[in-house]
Each structure stands twice: as structure tokens, then as C-alpha cells.
Design a protein around this motif. Sequence first.
Motif, PDB file in Angstrom:
ATOM      1  N   TRP A 129     -31.848  -2.036 -19.279  1.00 57.20           N
ATOM      2  CA  TRP A 129     -33.284  -1.673 -19.754  1.00 57.20           C
ATOM      3  C   TRP A 129     -33.738  -0.306 -19.145  1.00 57.20           C
ATOM      4  O   TRP A 129     -34.443   0.201 -19.890  1.00 57.20           O
ATOM      5  N   LEU A 130     -33.396   0.248 -18.020  1.00 51.56           N
ATOM      6  CA  LEU A 130     -33.662   1.375 -17.583  1.00 51.56           C
ATOM      7  C   LEU A 130     -33.133   2.446 -18.478  1.00 51.56           C
ATOM      8  O   LEU A 130     -33.636   3.371 -18.820  1.00 51.56           O
ATOM      9  N   LEU A 190     -40.908   1.671 -13.165  1.00 53.01           N
ATOM     10  CA  LEU A 190     -40.069   2.038 -13.849  1.00 53.01           C
ATOM     11  C   LEU A 190     -40.201   2.813 -15.080  1.00 53.01           C
ATOM     12  O   LEU A 190     -39.369   3.643 -15.276  1.00 53.01           O
ATOM     13  N   VAL A 241     -36.700  -2.626 -25.419  1.00 53.91           N
ATOM     14  CA  VAL A 241     -36.917  -2.787 -23.962  1.00 53.91           C
ATOM     15  C   VAL A 241     -38.078  -4.029 -24.096  1.00 53.91           C
ATOM     16  O   VAL A 241     -39.068  -3.730 -24.805  1.00 53.91           O
ATOM     17  N   HIS A 271     -39.425  -5.232  -8.878  1.00 56.92           N
ATOM     18  CA  HIS A 271     -39.635  -4.497  -9.911  1.00 56.92           C
ATOM     19  C   HIS A 271     -38.325  -4.277 -10.950  1.00 56.92           C
ATOM     20  O   HIS A 271     -38.245  -4.337 -12.231  1.00 56.92           O
ATOM     21  N   ASN A 276     -42.011  -6.708 -20.007  1.00 58.36           N
ATOM     22  CA  ASN A 276     -42.235  -6.690 -18.566  1.00 58.36           C
ATOM     23  C   ASN A 276     -41.594  -5.611 -18.076  1.00 58.36           C
ATOM     24  O   ASN A 276     -41.951  -4.909 -16.890  1.00 58.36           O
ATOM     25  N   ILE A 277     -40.615  -5.017 -18.570  1.00 56.99           N
ATOM     26  CA  ILE A 277     -39.934  -3.585 -18.060  1.00 56.99           C
ATOM     27  C   ILE A 277     -40.818  -2.439 -18.783  1.00 56.99           C
ATOM     28  O   ILE A 277     -41.263  -1.585 -17.685  1.00 56.99           O
ATOM     29  N   ARG A 278     -41.160  -2.466 -19.884  1.00 57.91           N
ATOM     30  CA  ARG A 278     -41.904  -1.240 -20.345  1.00 57.91           C
ATOM     31  C   ARG A 278     -43.230  -1.248 -20.007  1.00 57.91           C
ATOM     32  O   ARG A 278     -43.721  -0.245 -19.739  1.00 57.91           O
ATOM     33  N   ALA A 327     -32.778  -4.674 -14.108  1.00 56.79           N
ATOM     34  CA  ALA A 327     -33.195  -3.607 -15.090  1.00 56.79           C
ATOM     35  C   ALA A 327     -32.103  -2.310 -15.230  1.00 56.79           C
ATOM     36  O   ALA A 327     -32.067  -1.815 -16.385  1.00 56.79           O
ATOM     37  N   ASP A 342     -44.038  -1.866 -16.726  1.00 55.96           N
ATOM     38  CA  ASP A 342     -44.030  -1.686 -15.154  1.00 55.96           C
ATOM     39  C   ASP A 342     -43.983  -0.365 -15.172  1.00 55.96           C
ATOM     40  O   ASP A 342     -43.108   0.552 -15.289  1.00 55.96           O
TER      41      ASP A 342
END
Length: 656
Positions: free
Chosen positions: A502-503, A523, A513, A434, A516-518, A318, A520
Motif C-alpha cells: 500500500w505504501l 502515511l 489503495v 497507522h 483507510n490508507i489513502r 501498509a 491517513d
Amino acid sequence: MSNRLNLQLELLGHQEFYNLQDILRLFYGISTINETSLNVDLPANSRLLQSAAAQNEKVVIISQVNAGRENLSSPTCLTEILFQNETFKQVSTVLKIGDKISEKLQAQKKELNFQWSELINYYEQQKNKALIEQEIEQQLLFNLLQVSRLLKKQLYDLLCLIENLRFPWGSLTGIRPTYIAGEIYQTIYNWRQLWQAKLQGKKSVSGLFAEENERTKEYYMQLSTLCNKPDFTESDFKQLSSLRLPLKAYNDSKLWQLTEKYLQVIYNLSSDKAALVTLTACNENRLLESSLQKSYGRHEGKQLSVYIGIPFCFTRCAYCSFAPRDGIKAETKLITDYITSLIEEISRLWPLIHGNIQTLYIGGGTPSALDENNLKRLLEFLQTLPNFQNIAEKTFEAGRADTITAAKLKIVRQAGFNHICVNPQTFNPETLKHLGRPAYADDILQVMQLVKAEKFPVCNMDLIFGLPGEKAQDMLHSLDCAMKLNPENITIHTLAFKRKSWLGQLRQAEKSVPDNIRNDSLLRTFAGNLNQLEFVQSELHKTLTTAQNTLIRAGYLPYYMYRQKDAVSALENTGFAKIRSAAEAESLVMGNLYNVLMMLDQTSVLGFGCCAMSKFVSNGKVERFSNARSVASYLANSREHSCEKAVLLQKFFQHD
């Protein structure tokens, strides 16, 4: 009350604009940058927001260096808020940014233009000569604060008063803090050499060191040119402050202590950061000096380092912005085609190297993400190249534990690589989940056992402090786990919100993004709610300092350092090398020379592969060339880029 306020900079030129926006980023984080203005999100606890929002006004920070205009009618000027708000009465003497800088600089320039005979005559008439020498040195050092630095310092001081906080690094921004420490050190050192020669009536400065190379002789020639002049001007001062010393001259501990003091006075560094950066700068130069004692360092011709980029990785973490998208989970055929193209590029350019290769570094991406066949093919090819075996430092950045096997380590070691990197980043499994980085403590332990079995002389381990959800105990736990594995190097990074990570994109609410990142929550909350004004007063700074002191007490010395834009709390990344004997402490031979050379930005680098940057440094000028940023583009354009790079390489060696 809205939590968005438009901070606009009205400037005369882009140079001032970008210098000042660094200070605003320091206080308020990532911003939207336009041609001549900058928008930032002010947190609800910002005292600047509270003051301006109460009047429903925008804020204009006016830089009017050499400007003949006021522009105070509308919207409200930052200093008008100071005058109107009872909270800020104590800073009523603060004026618009830069409105007194021109006068101050003119006064300084007058003091910098003098006749040597007049200054020495004045000095000889004084009773307290030591005080006069100290005052002269202090005046010289404050002249390092040229227009851009003065502007930044003024804005920094003003925002510190408004927000009621100070940053550990003060108004000092930029990637290479050791460069600034070295600049102060060499200004004092060079001035003292020049001053003593003038007091003794000499017209030249002679060598102080038994062993002199061409670089040392050039140093004394330039200093003697200044000594032979009847006057001293501003241009002479610029030459004095930029003139790098013979490496042995960087070993004066008292002068480093004085440098530490002036970093606090001039740039408002905290005492612990001033101490850390001067210790790092001193060790950095010890490593450089020791490198010159080796056979490869005695070559008087052009020297350069080689970087080879491997853009592949199993997943994209990320926080990462290095690996191109088509390098993630790449098919074996694409990897094979890439290695073929990479070998062809190296074959075309390697014969044009007519100097000495100091270091070679294979990075990425994750180089150990290569399958064993392609890794072996690449490294066996490298071993056939002329002078490859003579390169004293060869580093392989293995990276993630889940990509490393015993067979791959054996291939790397048999190819002559003596530095390897194994990067856990954190030893906390929940954090790794994460981040999308499936490598846990047991994996690291097994890999380190394999590394020791192959007898790599130097192993580095990377840690990142400030990761989402981690508290002080989590970060210090990771450090403790790393130290128990006893690597020769440990590097502690501070999390940076890189724009292409991604962060970073999550913080900017960009649509690219992945889900799976959005989705979380950890995060998303971390990126959305990060408050720079709160973070700088949080436990991160104390935790980082605690970790650094723990390493120093355990025999690790800091030997290289850099900072990144948009790092949490604007903190630093520092590499530490384990010292096991007095000889190692003197030479820092366990450190990674490539890292130091990159931070000095005085070394030429020939880059091969996707995303690789080449730079050629000659006579104080730097020419850069960037390879393609995606695997597909690299495969399509490698031959064309090699031709362009060949021209730069030939030009570089023609200047020898």
C-alpha cells in the motif's frame, strides 16, 4: 520551477539499461521504466534539476560503450550541463558515461593475458617483491569491475559530484552484498594459491585441509587445471574469481581486512558498511561450515531446502507485499481447502526427493494465522513424511503476536520445530496503528513468555527501521525493548517501498489503495514527500549504524544480509545471532541456516503452496518455478503445477 525532469538513458542493450537505472533509483527513488527510457521525479533540492530546469532542457545520459555515435544535439547532454554551470567546473574532465570504458577494458585485458614464465621472470628481477605482488593483486581486483559495474561506478561518481553527496553503499547495488565481499576474498585467496604454486614450479595445487569431501577435491582439481597452463587469460580470471573455496578457507581474518579495504576502494563503500559486510560474510561462512559438521551435512549427494507458504493474514500491513488479497481475513472453509490442497501437493512431490533436506521453513503471509485445527492437521501430516525428523533446522515464522496462542506454539514445538520468528517490527503503538498492525508491546511480552515456556532453542525478532513518523529515539526504543526480551536472533530491516505494498502504491498515487490508507495523513505525507536526497543525509543511516553497533557490543554477531530495491536510503537488512560462548562464536550455530542459504543463491529450494518459488541449482545453472500468486489460482492449478515441478525435480536429482 517544475519538480519533474525527464532523465532518459540511451543505451545499446537492456543489460546496460537496467544496470544504470539502479543507480538513478539509488539517487532519486522509484521511477517509471519504459523499454529504453526511464522517468524519475527529481526533488526541488536536486542540483541536477536546478541546472537543467534553468535551461528548460531534458537530460540525456548517454551510454556509448562500443558506440560510434554522439547524439549530443538535443536535448542537452548531462556533461554539457557540467561545462555550462559554474558550480561544476571542478568536474570538467568528466565525459559522457562510458566513452572511455572500452579503451580501459582493452588495456586491462592485455594485462590479463600473459605467459607465466614472463611474469615470474619479471618478478624475480625486482627488489621489492612484496610491492609487485600487491600491485598484481590490485590489478586483478579492479578487473572485477567489468563493463556493467564500470558503467554504474561512472554514473554513481558523476551524480555524487552533481548532488554533492555519497551513499553508504557507494556504487554497489544488488541484493547480496556479501556475495561481492566473498568474490573479492576468493579472488585474492585463489590467486595466492596459484601464485605460490607457480613460484615453486608446481603444476598442481594440493589440499591444505585434513578433511576433504568431494566439493573440496573438485576445488583443488579446478585450481590445478589453471596451474598446469603456461599462460593466464581473461577466462582463467573469471574462473579464478568465481571459484568458491573450501569452507575452512574463509577464516583468514587478515584477508577479510584486505577485502574490507578493497570494497572501499573499488565500490566507494563507507568504512562502516565495508566493515559490516565483511564481518557478515565471514560469519555467514562459519555457519555454513558448522552445518557441514552435523550429520545431515555429511551427505555427499544433492542437498536442498524446503519452503512451505501460508498466504493468510488477519490484516494487510501498509508496508507488506507478501500476502495475496484473497488471503486476508479468509474464511475458515477457504483455509481448510487450502491446507487440503497443500497436503496433496507435498504428498505428490516429497517421494521424488532423493537427496538430503538441509532446512525447512514455513513462512507467509502469517503461518500462525491458521486456526489450531488446520495448523495441527498440516504439522501432523509433515511428521509422517520420510526423513522429516532428520531435518536439523525447522523454522516456523509465527510473525504477528495477535495471531499467536499457547496452543499453537505447543503444536509447533511438538512437531519438532526448533526456530521460531516473532516479529514486532516496532514497539511504538502509534506507528502500529497507522500501519494497520494491531499488536502492541504487551502482546509481544506475553508471546515471548509462551515461547520460552515451550523451550524453542532459537527465537528471532524482526524490526523495521525507517517506518513513517519514526525518529531515531523511536527506532532505538524498539531495539531496546527487543533486546530486553533476549531473543537468540534479532533482524533489523530497512523499510522498502515495495511496488505491491500500500505504501508503494500510495507513493505512485495508484487508485487501488484503500481509503483507510489513502486518508491517513501520516502515511500520505510520508509516501508523497519522501526525498531520497534528503533521506540519505538524515538520521536513519546513523541510527541504523548505532543499532548495529549496540547489538555487536551486546554479543550479537551479524550472520546474514541482503538489500532490497527502493529501500529507504538504499540501506540494508541484517540478521544478528546472540553468541553466548566461544564455541558459538566459532560456529554461529544460533543463526538461521535457511536465511544464509537463500542469500547465497547456491542452494536448491523446493517450494510448496501459494506464492512459493522453487529453484534448482545444478552445475552453475538455476531453473526456477513459481506457484500461483493467489489462493484461488493455487487451488485451481496445484495439480498441474505439481506435474511441471516434478519434471524439474527429477531432472535435478538425475544430475547427481
